[in-house]
Write a protein that holds these residues in place. Structure first.
Motif, PDB file in Angstrom:
ATOM      1  N   LYS A 289       6.879  39.480  40.230  1.00  0.00           N
ATOM      2  CA  LYS A 289       5.461  39.809  40.265  1.00  0.00           C
ATOM      3  C   LYS A 289       4.686  38.596  40.786  1.00  0.00           C
ATOM      4  CE  LYS A 289       5.752  42.954  36.300  1.00  0.00           C
ATOM      5  NZ  LYS A 289       5.273  43.234  34.919  1.00  0.00           N
ATOM      6  N   PRO A 290       3.500  38.826  41.360  1.00  0.00           N
ATOM      7  CA  PRO A 290       2.729  37.701  41.908  1.00  0.00           C
ATOM      8  C   PRO A 290       2.502  36.569  40.911  1.00  0.00           C
ATOM      9  CG  PRO A 290       1.753  39.767  42.597  1.00  0.00           C
ATOM     10  CD  PRO A 290       2.840  40.121  41.618  1.00  0.00           C
ATOM     11  N   GLU A 291       2.253  36.928  39.656  1.00  0.00           N
ATOM     12  CA  GLU A 291       1.964  35.890  38.654  1.00  0.00           C
ATOM     13  C   GLU A 291       3.215  35.135  38.203  1.00  0.00           C
ATOM     14  OE1 GLU A 291       2.093  39.946  36.534  1.00  0.00           O
ATOM     15  OE2 GLU A 291       1.306  39.087  38.404  1.00  0.00           O
TER      16      GLU A 291
ATOM     17  N   SER B 110      -2.833  48.576  53.773  1.00  0.00           N
ATOM     18  CA  SER B 110      -3.546  47.595  52.943  1.00  0.00           C
ATOM     19  C   SER B 110      -5.060  47.754  53.044  1.00  0.00           C
ATOM     20  CB  SER B 110      -3.158  46.173  53.348  1.00  0.00           C
ATOM     21  OG  SER B 110      -3.757  45.817  54.588  1.00  0.00           O
TER      22      SER B 110
ATOM     23  N   ALA C 185       1.975  35.586  47.340  1.00  0.00           N
ATOM     24  CA  ALA C 185       1.468  36.590  46.402  1.00  0.00           C
ATOM     25  C   ALA C 185       0.860  37.775  47.148  1.00  0.00           C
ATOM     26  CB  ALA C 185       0.438  35.959  45.470  1.00  0.00           C
ATOM     27  N   ARG C 186       0.163  37.502  48.244  1.00  0.00           N
ATOM     28  CA  ARG C 186      -0.449  38.590  49.012  1.00  0.00           C
ATOM     29  C   ARG C 186       0.606  39.473  49.663  1.00  0.00           C
ATOM     30  NH1 ARG C 186      -5.783  35.597  51.695  1.00  0.00           N
ATOM     31  NH2 ARG C 186      -6.720  35.037  49.685  1.00  0.00           N
TER      32      ARG C 186
ATOM     33  N   ILE D  35       3.509  40.095  48.372  1.00  0.00           N
ATOM     34  CA  ILE D  35       4.036  40.924  47.281  1.00  0.00           C
ATOM     35  C   ILE D  35       3.090  42.088  47.000  1.00  0.00           C
ATOM     36  CG2 ILE D  35       4.658  40.975  44.835  1.00  0.00           C
ATOM     37  CD1 ILE D  35       5.415  38.003  45.083  1.00  0.00           C
ATOM     38  N   LYS D  36       1.799  41.790  46.889  1.00  0.00           N
ATOM     39  CA  LYS D  36       0.811  42.839  46.600  1.00  0.00           C
ATOM     40  C   LYS D  36       0.767  43.877  47.715  1.00  0.00           C
ATOM     41  CE  LYS D  36      -2.194  39.757  43.892  1.00  0.00           C
ATOM     42  NZ  LYS D  36      -3.504  39.044  43.871  1.00  0.00           N
ATOM     43  N   ALA D  37       0.814  43.412  48.956  1.00  0.00           N
ATOM     44  CA  ALA D  37       0.776  44.342  50.085  1.00  0.00           C
ATOM     45  C   ALA D  37       2.003  45.242  50.082  1.00  0.00           C
ATOM     46  CB  ALA D  37       0.691  43.570  51.400  1.00  0.00           C
TER      47      ALA D  37
ATOM     48  N   LEU E 229       3.901  46.080  47.431  1.00  0.00           N
ATOM     49  CA  LEU E 229       3.831  47.011  46.300  1.00  0.00           C
ATOM     50  C   LEU E 229       2.863  48.149  46.595  1.00  0.00           C
ATOM     51  CD1 LEU E 229       3.753  44.460  43.321  1.00  0.00           C
ATOM     52  CD2 LEU E 229       5.647  45.973  43.947  1.00  0.00           C
ATOM     53  N   SER E 230       1.710  47.808  47.174  1.00  0.00           N
ATOM     54  CA  SER E 230       0.711  48.821  47.498  1.00  0.00           C
ATOM     55  C   SER E 230       1.239  49.800  48.543  1.00  0.00           C
ATOM     56  CB  SER E 230      -0.564  48.142  48.006  1.00  0.00           C
ATOM     57  OG  SER E 230      -1.508  49.088  48.443  1.00  0.00           O
TER      58      SER E 230
ATOM     59  N   GLU F  60      -9.718  36.874  47.736  1.00  0.00           N
ATOM     60  CA  GLU F  60      -9.068  38.064  48.282  1.00  0.00           C
ATOM     61  C   GLU F  60      -9.917  38.687  49.383  1.00  0.00           C
ATOM     62  OE1 GLU F  60      -6.009  39.702  48.882  1.00  0.00           O
ATOM     63  OE2 GLU F  60      -5.807  39.326  46.735  1.00  0.00           O
TER      64      GLU F  60
END
Length: 421
Positions: A26-28, A81, A124-125, A127-129, A131-132, A389
């Motif tokens: 996870k990003p964190e 995204s 982190a970005r 990873i978020k991209a 997952l989304s 962000e």
């Protein structure tokens, strides 16, 4: 164990590289460690090398970014995204990307430094991209995607330095530059076995040459739907910080650097293409068209089935009659000529100093006074902070066919700036 070039290519094109995400955490929870093979002296030498050639190395990265949009899996994630589908969000997204990249050269790679924090933020970005996009059924940010994106930052400059006026640099400088990007790739989550930057610059060049032939040439010949939109809004947004950008000329130049058949700019290119067309004709009538598919390699993944594009020998009797070049507006042709002149001047000591100073001044404006963006987006919205962000947009990308229609003329102020720069 380090792979040789053939094994590396086979590994990168395997399904596993496409299925493996950029990160499994996870990003964190992500942690960043300096690899065992890290050489601080080489890394810092590469940083100096960048600043000695910052104008053209950055230009090569911008063209590489235009090329990256042609990878279908990457494009799907970017569209999903919703952070770069409009001119404004693309301006913020890709100015942020540029400032992140520059920060890696500005600051030491030590825990807690701005460079370190930037790399963690980029990771982190991703990873978020991923997952989304996965939740929307648009795939993930895979290890292969990271590797191909890495090509966008280094591929054109190390394969074709003469196109940017960089051919006079020593091989040891390129070795250091290769090491720098190998470290950066590792830092953003790219496994060593998929890292485009190999043990030495020679291996990296071999890898990049294969990727150019087997990935970038076919992908830019058969661009995915919405490629034109995403590339153009990005370039249109970045025009606010770099008025040398002309949308059509940048796309033409990207395809030219990617060896897309029919995109030529010099007499040598034109004559070479005519020889290749004659070879395919095998003595048949010179009025018969040659399918570009016969001149390029098959991509290792599925591409759109676009209508065949035929090349006719006598269309290439003169540079002025080359079909893709002939379609360009006069401002785009002017910009192509300007970029060729800059590359020639950049080989000189004074030329390099001048253009590097120009880039440094432009960089100052990007950070603290992006005045050209003020007129389009407003003062407050024009400032980009790399650890904030990027905003989301609701713009639907336009199909490629939209941009193949006659477009309205540029605003007068853009035409005038095209003449000035």
């Amino acid at each position: 164990m380090d792979l040789n070039v053939e094994d590396y290519i086979e590994s990168l094109f395997a399904d596993e590289a496409f299925r493996l995400p950029s990160d499994s955490k996870k990003p964190e929870d992500i942690e960043m460690k300096i690899p065992e093979w890290y050489d601080e002296k080489e890394y810092n030498k590469a940083r100096r090398f960048y600043w000695d050639n910052c104008f053209q190395l950055t230009s090569s990265m911008l063209l590489g970014l235009v090329a990256v949009f042609a990878i279908p899996s990457i494009l799907r994630v970017l569209i999903s995204s919703r952070r770069s589908n409009s001119t404004y969000t693309a301006y913020r997204r890709y100015l942020s990307t540029l400032l992140h990249t520059v920060s890696w050269f500005e600051h030491d790679l030590t825990p807690g430094s701005k460079s370190w924090k930037s790399l963690l933020a980029v990771r982190a970005r991703h990873i978020k991209a991923g997952l989304s996009a996965n939740l929307k059924g648009q795939g993930i940010v895979s290890q292969r995607d990271l590797a191909l994106t890495q090509f966008g930052f280094v591929g054109f400059s190390i394969l074709k330095p003469e196109k940017f006026g960089l051919q006079k640099n020593e091989n040891s400088d390129w070795e250091a530059y290769n090491h720098f990007w190998r470290v950066i790739g590792h830092a953003i989550g790219l496994e060593d076995r998929y890292n485009i930057c190999r043990r030495n610059i020679q291996e990296t060049r071999e890898v990049c040459q294969i990727l150019l032939r087997r990935v970038w040439t076919p992908c830019l010949e058969n661009v995915p739907e919405y490629y034109e939109h995403m590339a153009r809004v990005m370039l249109d947004g970045l025009w606010c910080i770099n008025p040398t950008i002309h949308l059509d000329s940048m796309i033409y130049l990207t395809k030219y650097l990617s060896d897309v058949p029919g995109y030529v700019y010099t007499e040598a290119d034109r004559l070479n293409l005519q020889d290749r067309i004659r070879e395919q004709l095998k003595g048949k009538s010179e009025d018969i068209g040659v399918d570009t598919a016969s001149l390029i390699s098959k991509a290792p993944f599925d591409l759109p089935q676009n209508p065949p594009r035929l090349l006719y020998l006598h269309d290439y009797d003169l540079l002025e009659t080359v079909p893709p070049y002939k379609k360009l507006p006069w401002a785009a042709k002017y910009k192509l000529g300007l970029k060729a002149a800059i590359a020639a001047l950049y080989t000189s000591y004074l030329g390099r100093i001048y253009f590097n100073m120009h880039f440094r001044f432009s960089l100052f404006l990007m950070k603290y006074f992006p005045y050209m963006a003020f007129f389009r987006f407003g003062v407050i919205k024009s400032y980009v902070r790399i650890f904030v962000e990027d905003p989301i947009d609701n713009e639907e990308p336009k199909p490629n066919s939209y941009y193949q229609q006659p477009q309205p003329p540029l605003p007068l102020y853009k035409e005038l700036l095209s003449l000035l720069w």
